[in-house]
Design an enzyme around this catalytic site. Sequence first.
Site, PDB file in Angstrom:
ATOM      1  N   TYR A 160       0.828  -1.205   0.000  1.00 57.43           N
ATOM      2  CA  TYR A 160       0.000   0.000   0.000  1.00 57.43           C
ATOM      3  C   TYR A 160       0.863   1.255   0.000  1.00 57.43           C
ATOM      4  CZ  TYR A 160      -3.815   3.165   1.296  1.00 57.43           C
ATOM      5  OH  TYR A 160      -4.738   4.180   1.308  1.00 57.43           O
ATOM      6  N   LYS A 164       0.993   3.950  -3.151  1.00 55.54           N
ATOM      7  CA  LYS A 164       0.518   5.316  -2.926  1.00 55.54           C
ATOM      8  C   LYS A 164       1.642   6.332  -3.132  1.00 55.54           C
ATOM      9  CE  LYS A 164      -3.856   4.698  -2.125  1.00 55.54           C
ATOM     10  NZ  LYS A 164      -4.863   5.241  -3.055  1.00 55.54           N
TER      11      LYS A 164
END
Length: 256
Positions: A160, A164
Amino acid sequence: MGAGRFDLDGRAALVTGAARGLGRGIALALAEAGADVALGLRDVAADGGVADEIHALGRRALPLQMDVTRRAEVEAAVATTVAELGSIDVLVNNAGGGAGHVPAEELSDELFERVLVTNLRGTFHACRAAFGPMRKRGFGRIVNMSSQAALVALPGEAAYCATKAAVSHLTRCLAVEWGEHGITVNAVAPTFIETPGTEPALSDPEFRAEVVERIAALHRIGEPDEVAGAVVFLCSPAASLITGQTLAIDGGWTAR
């Protein structure tokens, strides 16, 4: 300046992942600011009632089948937005997801790939699909959903965090390439927000207390409207000279 500097009247927006949580809040905020809103939905039959709420605000709502992991659906949704709403002035790439709390050494290739495809490739494909009609009009506002996880390391969230961070840098790259066409590209980077997606983790009192402590200045969990307001600003005339930026909406987490 005046309130008109934040007015989106006459604009057509497409928000991905619009059925709930941040996407829902952003779609409603854009409508409240005057935009008609196309709703990119992983399941077009399940919009969570947001289309009716947008209609109640006196704006047009256009539910669309748009699983961002499927390029054909992304391109079709953008094309339909232009055909039905007359243009695509605003694109908000909200759809995304994580892998759960998994130590990096235990993260499977399949899980890493799923997060990569959803968060990064899906965002890129939507941006690229919107670029053509935006370039033709000489105007566009793109806001990508990054995260505070792009700015700090969260243990157990390698996939993640990495994707991102890539979204934030993709935002800078596209801003530099597309600015000459009147297109701004920015990102927002929220902390933990009260949404259905964060509810399972935040329902653990120990974890919630840790998160509140880490939100170093305000010491509280955010609400969707607090992200939606920043998105409206970045899409509005008031932000016409802002591009290539990632705006942290983190209550002070990354300031620590």
